[in-house]
Scaffold this active site. Sequence first.
Site, PDB file in Angstrom:
ATOM      1  N   ASN A   1       7.838  -4.868   7.652  1.00 43.15           N
ATOM      2  CA  ASN A   1       8.468  -5.475   8.835  1.00 43.15           C
ATOM      3  C   ASN A   1       9.656  -4.650   9.319  1.00 43.15           C
ATOM      4  OD1 ASN A   1      11.203  -6.943   8.006  1.00 43.15           O
ATOM      5  ND2 ASN A   1       9.763  -7.077   6.296  1.00 43.15           N
TER       6      ASN A   1
ATOM      7  N   CYS B   1      18.082   8.416  13.900  1.00 42.43           N
ATOM      8  CA  CYS B   1      17.798   7.340  12.954  1.00 42.43           C
ATOM      9  C   CYS B   1      16.679   6.454  13.485  1.00 42.43           C
ATOM     10  CB  CYS B   1      19.062   6.536  12.680  1.00 42.43           C
ATOM     11  SG  CYS B   1      19.472   5.358  13.990  1.00 42.43           S
TER      12      CYS B   1
ATOM     13  N   CYS C   1      -0.424  -6.725   9.879  1.00 41.55           N
ATOM     14  CA  CYS C   1      -1.733  -6.593   9.250  1.00 41.55           C
ATOM     15  C   CYS C   1      -2.556  -7.868   9.427  1.00 41.55           C
ATOM     16  CB  CYS C   1      -1.635  -6.175   7.791  1.00 41.55           C
ATOM     17  SG  CYS C   1      -0.087  -6.467   7.023  1.00 41.55           S
TER      18      CYS C   1
ATOM     19  N   ARG D   1      -6.210  -1.802  -1.153  1.00 42.47           N
ATOM     20  CA  ARG D   1      -5.396  -0.632  -0.782  1.00 42.47           C
ATOM     21  C   ARG D   1      -4.152  -0.425  -1.653  1.00 42.47           C
ATOM     22  NH1 ARG D   1      -4.629  -4.934   2.034  1.00 42.47           N
ATOM     23  NH2 ARG D   1      -2.564  -5.631   2.607  1.00 42.47           N
TER      24      ARG D   1
ATOM     25  N   CYS E   1      23.965   5.037  14.668  1.00 42.19           N
ATOM     26  CA  CYS E   1      24.497   6.394  14.552  1.00 42.19           C
ATOM     27  C   CYS E   1      26.002   6.412  14.820  1.00 42.19           C
ATOM     28  CB  CYS E   1      23.777   7.346  15.510  1.00 42.19           C
ATOM     29  SG  CYS E   1      22.126   7.800  14.939  1.00 42.19           S
TER      30      CYS E   1
ATOM     31  N   ALA F   1       0.827  -1.205   0.000  1.00 45.43           N
ATOM     32  CA  ALA F   1       0.000   0.000   0.000  1.00 45.43           C
ATOM     33  C   ALA F   1       0.867   1.263   0.000  1.00 45.43           C
ATOM     34  CB  ALA F   1      -0.919  -0.016   1.208  1.00 45.43           C
TER      35      ALA F   1
ATOM     36  N   LYS G   1       4.692  -8.029  -7.907  1.00 49.32           N
ATOM     37  CA  LYS G   1       4.342  -6.615  -7.738  1.00 49.32           C
ATOM     38  C   LYS G   1       5.314  -5.690  -8.466  1.00 49.32           C
ATOM     39  CE  LYS G   1       1.963  -7.220  -3.378  1.00 49.32           C
ATOM     40  NZ  LYS G   1       1.890  -6.910  -1.946  1.00 49.32           N
TER      41      LYS G   1
HETATM   42 ZN   LIG Z   1      20.492   6.331  15.702  1.00 49.00          ZN
END
Ligand SMILES: [Zn+2]
Length: 336
Positions: free
Chosen positions: A126, A166, A183, A66, A242, A34, A81
Site C-alpha cells: 500500500n 523521492c 491485488c 507467489r 525533500c 511476494a 509471515k
Molecule cells: Zn521528494
Amino acid sequence: MNDRYSRQTILPGIGKTGQEKLANGSIVIIGCGALGTVTATTLVRAGVGRVKIVDRDFIEYHNLQRQVIFDEDDIRGQLPKAVAAERHLKKVNSSIDIEGVVADVNYTNIERLVYGADLIVDGLDNLETRLLINDAALKLKIPWIYGGAISSYGMMMSIIPDKTPCLRCIGHNTSTHGLALTCDTAGVIAPAPFVVGSLQAIEAMKILVGSPDVNPDLLYVNVWLGEITHLKINRRPNCPSCAGQYEYLDARYGTRATSLCGQNAVQVLNPESRGVALPALAARLQGIGKVSYNDFMLTFAVDSKEMVVFPDGRAIIKNTTDESTARGLYAKYIGA
Ligand SMILES: [Zn+2]
C-alpha cells in the site's frame, strides 16, 4: 564457509571487499509478501550481515502461488509471515543475523524499526505506508528501495536521501501505472514480483557495496510483454518530503481500521492497547465461538466472521471489507 559466496565474489562489481561490505551491512525489509520473500531470500543468500523482516500478516493458501519462502506447514502451524520467514531463512544461512518482527508499521514505530539500518527494502502492498517509509528514510538519511508489483507489471526505484528524487517526487512525475490498483481487483502473477524483487535485491547489493552503478531511474517492468523501461524522474520543485516536511511521519494518521489488499478482511489497530494476553482472551471467548491460539496469534470464529488477534492488540477481521463492522466486532469481542 568462504566458499559459500565464491560465485558472487568472482564478479568484479563485488569481489572480496564487496563481500565484506555485505557482511557488515544491515537491512530492514518491510512487508514480507511476494516482493519481500524474494528480496529476503536473495539477500540472505548473498550474505548481508543483518536482515530484519517486518510483517503484520499471517500466511494463507492464496499466498503460496507467489510468496516463495512459505509452505503448507506454515499455514497449518498458523505462523505469522515474519516468524515463518525467520525460521526458513535461518536454515538457509546460519552465519548471519536474521530477525522476524511481527508488527504493523506505522508512524509510532517506523523510526525505531529502521533506526541504525544501512538500507530499507520495500515489500509493502500500500502507498500510504510507502510514503511513511519515504519520510522516515529521508529524515534518518537511510537509502531505501521502492518496489511494487501487480497483475503482470511492476516498478522499482532506489531512493538515496539528498541525492535522488523521492517517492513523493515520483507521484508528481507519473500518474498512472496502476499505483492505485490492488491485488483484489487486478490479481498478480508470480513472475511480476519475482522480477521486481530481483531488481530490488541487486540495487540493494550495489548500494551496500558502494557501487557506482546504482540505477538512478524508475524501472517499469511488464513481464507478460517482456519489457523493462527506464523512466527518468526529476525532483519535484516543492516536494514536502525533500524539503524536510515529513507529513506522513508527523501527521499522526491514526488509521484504526484498514481494508487489507488481496483479502476480504479489515485490520483493526488499537494504538492505546498495551497488548492482549491470548490465553485470557481465549478463556473469555470460549463458549461464544470457536477459539484456538498459539504464542503468536488467536483465531476466533463466530457467526460468519473470523478474527485473528495478535499479542500487540491488533486484529484482522475476515469475511468483511466494511471498516465500521470490523471496528464493531473488535469492540464487542476484544474490547476497545
Ligand atoms: Zn521528494
